[in-house]
Write a protein that holds these residues in place. Structure first.
Motif, PDB file in Angstrom:
ATOM      1  N   GLU A 223       0.862  -1.185   0.000  1.00  0.00           N
ATOM      2  CA  GLU A 223       0.000   0.000   0.000  1.00  0.00           C
ATOM      3  C   GLU A 223       0.903   1.242   0.000  1.00  0.00           C
ATOM      4  OE1 GLU A 223      -3.482   0.308   0.122  1.00  0.00           O
ATOM      5  OE2 GLU A 223      -3.525  -1.836  -0.337  1.00  0.00           O
TER       6      GLU A 223
ATOM      7  N   ARG B 222      -1.861   0.865  -5.008  1.00  0.00           N
ATOM      8  CA  ARG B 222      -1.065  -0.324  -4.733  1.00  0.00           C
ATOM      9  C   ARG B 222       0.186  -0.273  -5.599  1.00  0.00           C
ATOM     10  NH1 ARG B 222      -5.665  -5.163  -4.336  1.00  0.00           N
ATOM     11  NH2 ARG B 222      -6.624  -4.375  -2.398  1.00  0.00           N
TER      12      ARG B 222
ATOM     13  N   CYS C 134       2.008  -1.236   4.976  1.00  0.00           N
ATOM     14  CA  CYS C 134       1.016  -2.299   4.875  1.00  0.00           C
ATOM     15  C   CYS C 134       1.193  -3.026   3.541  1.00  0.00           C
ATOM     16  CB  CYS C 134      -0.391  -1.710   4.972  1.00  0.00           C
ATOM     17  SG  CYS C 134      -1.706  -2.945   4.926  1.00  0.00           S
TER      18      CYS C 134
ATOM     19  N   GLY D  87      -0.208  -6.468   0.994  1.00  0.00           N
ATOM     20  CA  GLY D  87      -1.290  -7.378   0.684  1.00  0.00           C
ATOM     21  C   GLY D  87      -0.759  -8.763   0.358  1.00  0.00           C
TER      22      GLY D  87
ATOM     23  N   GLU E 189      -5.937 -14.051   7.102  1.00  0.00           N
ATOM     24  CA  GLU E 189      -6.183 -12.680   6.651  1.00  0.00           C
ATOM     25  C   GLU E 189      -5.133 -12.292   5.615  1.00  0.00           C
ATOM     26  OE1 GLU E 189      -8.976 -11.431   7.584  1.00  0.00           O
ATOM     27  OE2 GLU E 189      -9.275 -13.110   8.962  1.00  0.00           O
ATOM     28  N   GLU E 190      -5.443 -11.272   4.801  1.00  0.00           N
ATOM     29  CA  GLU E 190      -4.542 -10.954   3.692  1.00  0.00           C
ATOM     30  C   GLU E 190      -3.779  -9.652   3.879  1.00  0.00           C
ATOM     31  OE1 GLU E 190      -6.594  -8.886   0.057  1.00  0.00           O
ATOM     32  OE2 GLU E 190      -7.818 -10.621   0.602  1.00  0.00           O
ATOM     33  N   TRP E 191      -3.857  -9.073   5.071  1.00  0.00           N
ATOM     34  CA  TRP E 191      -3.186  -7.790   5.301  1.00  0.00           C
ATOM     35  C   TRP E 191      -2.151  -7.944   6.403  1.00  0.00           C
ATOM     36  CZ3 TRP E 191      -4.657  -4.089   1.911  1.00  0.00           C
ATOM     37  CH2 TRP E 191      -5.891  -4.256   1.274  1.00  0.00           C
TER      38      TRP E 191
ATOM     39  N   PRO F 113      -6.511  -2.848   6.025  1.00  0.00           N
ATOM     40  CA  PRO F 113      -5.382  -1.913   6.057  1.00  0.00           C
ATOM     41  C   PRO F 113      -5.601  -0.807   7.075  1.00  0.00           C
ATOM     42  CG  PRO F 113      -6.826  -1.380   4.229  1.00  0.00           C
ATOM     43  CD  PRO F 113      -7.395  -2.633   4.851  1.00  0.00           C
TER      44      PRO F 113
END
Length: 262
Positions: free
Chosen positions: A165, A177, A188, A190, A213-215, A234
């Motif tokens: 990010e 991104r 942050c 992804g 989770e994806e963060w 995020p």
């Protein structure tokens, strides 16, 4: 039950849970070696009901604007539950369940439950947020401070995020991104397949932080410690990617730290 510290043991692993200090994991010792930075503000604290910074401490709930205290001016940071005492629901040799009521300055009633489970080679943290009546946006995350050095070489980080990010001057994601950049980071990332970050203290220990989770936020700008923070969205996610907690659907997340000696 009391909010006294809880000690969990499994094999040569030992965890200290601190209900009275924001529900944090105050220590993780593996073979007598402390993995987490020590101190009242460190260890590993839960980030609920939001993670990272909320821009200007404000978020929208429908048409209503909610204002949070600016504890990291000009923003609000890391939720509210780390600032108060939790209650101990139950404990055993290798498991603890603790709870915290959501209250002012958070504008909605609710409950946070954290389950801490220790085995000989892994620590699993599971958190859920439930509401009694009103639905509301929320996030779940963890903020561990891993010691950069265990008495040998500094820790090495290995992870392969799909994107980073872009971070603005205000430390918040801009919405763009970008390709991941080299550190140091307060950023942050992804990881759509789930958080998967490996910390290696050469010749000593390898520890993997994983989550569905994806963060993940990685923070390694301090000399003493490195932070690898799995979370459900995020920074500023209450505004950009809210997860709704409803009476029928609580928000739940899990992270597991697994380790092996080198």
């Amino acid at each position: 039950m009391s909010d006294d510290n809880i000690t969990l043991t499994a094999g040569d692993a030992e965890v200290t849970v601190q209900p009275g200090n924001g529900g944090r994991v105050g220590g993780l010792r593996i073979g007598g070696v402390e993995m987490l930075r020590q101190g009242e503000r460190f260890g590993c604290f839960p980030m609920v009901p939001w993670c990272g910074r909320v821009r200007d401490g404000r978020f929208l709930d429908g048409a209503a604007v909610r204002q949070l205290p600016l504890n990291a001016p000009p923003h609000a940071i890391h939720g509210t539950v780390r600032d108060g005492a939790w209650r101990t629901a139950r404990t055993s040799t290798a498991e603890a369940v603790i709870t915290s009521e959501l209250a002012d300055p958070w504008p909605y009633p609710g409950r946070v439950t954290q389950v801490v489970e220790l085995t000989e080679d892994a620590l699993t943290l599971t958190m859920s947020v439930e509401t009694y009546d009103s639905s509301f946006p929320a996030q779940i995350g963890w903020h561990p401070w891993f010691n950069r050095n265990l008495g040998g070489e500094d820790v090495q980080l290995d992870f392969d995020p799909a994107w980073q990010e872009e971070r603005g001057d205000d430390h918040l994601p801009t919405g763009n991104r970008i390709d991941p950049k080299p550190g140091p980071w307060d950023d942050c990332f992804g990881m759509p397949g789930g958080v998967d970050v490996t910390l290696t203290w050469p010749g000593q220990l390898e520890l993997k932080v994983a989550s569905r989770e994806e963060w993940v936020v990685v923070y390694d700008e301090q000399e003493a410690a490195v932070c690898v923070e799995p979370q459900t969205g995020p920074p500023n996610g209450l505004n950009t990617l809210p997860r709704l907690v409803t009476p029928l659907e609580p928000l739940e997340a899990t992270t597991t730290w697994s380790w092996r000696r080198l």
